[in-house]
Structures are given as structure tokens and as C-alpha cells.
Scaffold this motif. Structure first.
Motif, PDB file in Angstrom:
ATOM      1  N   GLN A  19      -8.620  -1.859  -4.072  1.00 42.31           N
ATOM      2  CA  GLN A  19      -7.771  -3.052  -4.443  1.00 42.31           C
ATOM      3  C   GLN A  19      -8.107  -3.759  -5.406  1.00 42.31           C
ATOM      4  O   GLN A  19      -7.346  -4.391  -6.178  1.00 42.31           O
ATOM      5  CB  GLN A  19      -7.568  -4.032  -3.155  1.00 42.31           C
ATOM      6  N   ILE A  30      -1.296   0.216  -6.286  1.00 36.23           N
ATOM      7  CA  ILE A  30      -2.327  -0.331  -5.310  1.00 36.23           C
ATOM      8  C   ILE A  30      -3.318  -1.216  -5.937  1.00 36.23           C
ATOM      9  O   ILE A  30      -3.924  -1.167  -7.049  1.00 36.23           O
ATOM     10  CB  ILE A  30      -3.537   0.818  -4.602  1.00 36.23           C
ATOM     11  N   PHE A  49       0.902  -1.273   0.131  1.00 38.85           N
ATOM     12  CA  PHE A  49       0.194  -0.175  -0.011  1.00 38.85           C
ATOM     13  C   PHE A  49       0.798   1.459  -0.060  1.00 38.85           C
ATOM     14  O   PHE A  49       0.344   2.451   0.269  1.00 38.85           O
ATOM     15  CB  PHE A  49      -0.903   0.030   1.278  1.00 38.85           C
TER      16      PHE A  49
END
Length: 367
Positions: A142, A109, A48
Motif C-alpha cells: 500500500q 493498490i 484493493f
């Protein structure tokens, strides 16, 4: 996605570590404050581009050192992927995939899907609505790049409107430029959050029911200003009041995810065990969603999850994470008994480590 190897230099209290991992279960044993959570945070960071604890990058560098570096090697369905992050004090951090630097960190991401369960997750229940929105945004981002781009554009428009409010500017045309963008992007965010929760909530409730033994009823409900009509009109309506306050009071940044136990707010009546069960069920439902909707199985990080739970709930969680669908798991605990129980139940190979003052040593390896 499997993390095969990890190199760490000067990340929090970990001076240096070079670790090879099992594709199944990796257990880290040690007392509190030794660095177990920091190790999981390093793995999280590579997914992340930031710390799970939301601290500034400058605070991640080990005390009295000038830089930190993380380097992970992943097995992506048979293909090796290298992800690198490094930062020197007072300089911009570098994030690279296969030695090529990202133009935007947001492009990374979702490439390494990951779910982490941590004691700090209690903020999801006890903290402000921003914590719960962050949870929603993290899950959706995500697997949906467009959502993350829309969220970024919404936040930029929100920042511009807030700047006008603080300057006490009265030109309606200037506000309308940003309010139109907030309305369009906010409506898309609302639709995505609502659609996600329609499939997520039943799975979450199933996990909670199983872990708790079916004796408690929990709920999640989504509240948004977008339910009350077009945001553009609402922003015009509250513009004068917002100018007095100096910030924007309507929009997607005010959405709420209400958490209940029975008919009452979880934060008011939930015991420590019930709160922890609620949070673990949330995160396992997050894993399940990403596993079904992504291109690869997420990595699961479980940080000290057994504290405050009775033996029956612990047994059910151990049974759940022992299932084949959970792929690669990283677990920390102060009590080896729980770790040995998980290892025994799965029958998979594992790596077991001792963590003492930031030093990570292999205790046992079995295949």
C-alpha cells in the motif's frame, strides 16, 4: 482520504444502495447475516480490486442477477476522485479512476489506503503461513509500488519453476533462469519485509499492551530461508527433491511470521479474547504505519470487533479509535450500546444506519 458517497448495485446481498457518509464516524447496526459486512467489503473492494473474503468475483454478483457495480466518490485532500468497478457474468471486470480504465489492477493498490478489522482475521493466527505473508504483503504494497512489482515478478518466476518440476524436466539451465529471478527478487522481498517489521513490531506491542492493560507479553518474529544464505544455491541444492514433490520448497513464499504469547505460539494457548486483542493490535499498528508513511490517512473499517472482549478491553479500544488520528471510520455491530459509546466519546459528527436483509436505512444523522 475520505469516502463521501457510495453507490452499490447487486453486490452480494445488497440489491441497491446510494449512501452519503460522514467524514468522521459511520455506524451500521443490524443482526448477523443482514449485510453489514458486505457493505464494508464493498468499500474494501474499491481499495484493493477484490473481496476481503478472497471469494471469486463471479460469486460477488447478487443471486439471479447478471452484474454488479460499485462507484465511490472520495475527497482526496480537497480533490474529488471517482473510482468505479463493474463486472458482468463471464466477462472481465472493469476498474476505473476518474473514468479512465486501469491497464493493470496493481496500479490502483495504495491509492486508497485502508485497514479492515474483521472476525475472519482469526485466520492470521489459526491459519497457515500464507495468511500471515498475505498480511505483510498487503501492508507493504500500500505504500511501496516497487515492492508489489517485485512480488509479482517473484511469483511469476516461482510459477515457471513449479511448472518445470511438475513436468519432471531435468535440464538444469532451464531451472537456473527462473531460480536466478527468484533469488534476486526474493532477496529484495526479504529485505523489505525485515525492514518493515523492525518498525512495525514495537508499535504493535504498544497497542497490545495498552488494550490488554499491560498484563501480557506478545511477540512477532520473522523466519525466512534468506537468512541461511543465497537462495540461488539453496534452490539448486533441493532441486531433485522438489522434482519428486512437484513444487518448490525454498523461497520467499515459505517465509513465516511467528506469533507468540509469552514464550508459546499464540495459536496454541491464546484465549478468544487474547486472540482478538492480538489481531486488533496488529491492525491498529498497520493503520499507524500507513498513516505515518503514506500520502493520506487510511480509511478504517471495524467489523464486529467487540465480540469476545471483556469490558476493560472494549473501553480501551473505544478510547483508541476515538482519537483524532483515526480519521474516517466505518463500524458495524449488533449492539447499539457500543456504537453509542464511541459516538459519545469522540464528540464528532456521525451517520448511523440500520441494515436489514441487504437494505440500508439511515437512523440518525448528527452534525
Amino acid at each position: 482520504m475520505i469516502l463521501s458517497r457510495l453507490s452499490i448495485i447487486n453486490f452480494k446481498n445488497i440489491a441497491q444502495a446510494d449512501l452519503s457518509f460522514s467524514p468522521n464516524i459511520n455506524c451500521f447496526l443490524g443482526n448477523n447475516g443482514m449485510g453489514k459486512t458486505n457493505l464494508l467489503d464493498a468499500i474494501y473492494y474499491l481499495s484493493f480490486c477484490k473481496s476481503y473474503s478472497h471469494i471469486a468475483d463471479s460469486q460477488i454478483i447478487r443471486h439471479d442477477e447478471d452484474f454488479f457495480m460499485l462507484q465511490g466518490y472520495y475527497d482526496n485532500n480537497g480533490n474529488e476522485e471517482e473510482v468505479y468497478c463493474g463486472m458482468k457474468k463471464r466477462q472481465k471486470k472493469q476498474f476505473k479512476r476518474n473514468k479512465k480504465e486501469y491497464g493493470r489492477l496493481s496500479d490502483h493498490i495504495g491509492f486508497i489506503p485502508l485497514v479492515m478489522v474483521s472476525p475472519s482475521d482469526s485466520d492470521l493466527i489459526l491459519g497457515g503461513s500464507d495468511e500471515r505473508r498475505r498480511f505483510l504483503d498487503l501492508v507493504i504494497s500500500q505504500f511501496d509500488k516497487n515492492y508489489l512489482d517485485t512480488l509479482i515478478r517473484y511469483n511469476k518466476a516461482l510459477a515457471q519453476r513449479n511448472a518445470l518440476l511438475k513436468q519432471e524436466i531435468k535440464d538444469a539451465a532451464l531451472y537456473e533462469i527462473w531460480e536466478e529471478q527468484m533469488s534476486v527478487t526474493g532477496e529484495e522481498i526479504f529485505k523489505q519485509r525485515k525492514s518493515f517489521l523492525s518498525t512495525f513490531i514495537p508499535v504493535f506491542q504498544e497497542f497490545y499492551t495498552y488494550i490488554s492493560g499491560g498484563n501480557e507479553s506478545v511477540g512477532l518474529s520473522y523466519r525466512s530461508h534468506h537468512e541461511h544464505g543465497e537462495l540461488f544455491a539453496q534452490l539448486a541444492e533441493v532441486r531433485e527433491r522438489d522434482r519428486i514433490l512437484g513444487y518448490t520448497t525454498r523461497g520467499s513464499h515459505k517465509d513465516e511470521l511467528e506469533m507468540t504469547l509469552g514464550e508459546y505460539p499464540m495459536k496454541r494457548i491464546g484465549s478468544q479474547g487474547q486472540n482478538k486483542t492480538f489481531l486488533i493490535a496488529l491492525k491498529l499498528a498497520q493503520f499507524d504505519f500507513l498513516n505515518r508513511n503514506g500520502f493520506t490517512s487510511p480509511i478504517l473499517l471495524l467489523d464486529d470487533i467487540f465480540d469476545k472482549l471483556d469490558s476493560q478491553r472494549m473501553e480501551r479500544i473505544i478510547s483508541l479509535v476515538s482519537e483524532e488520528r483515526f480519521g474516517q471510520i466505518f463500524i458495524t455491530d449488533t449492539n447499539r450500546e457500543y456504537l453509542d459509546e464511541i459516538i459519545r466519546k469522540t464528540g464528532h459528527d456521525f451517520h448511523l444506519y440500520q441494515v436489514i436483509q441487504g437494505n440500508i436505512e439511515s437512523l440518525k444523522e448528527e452534525k
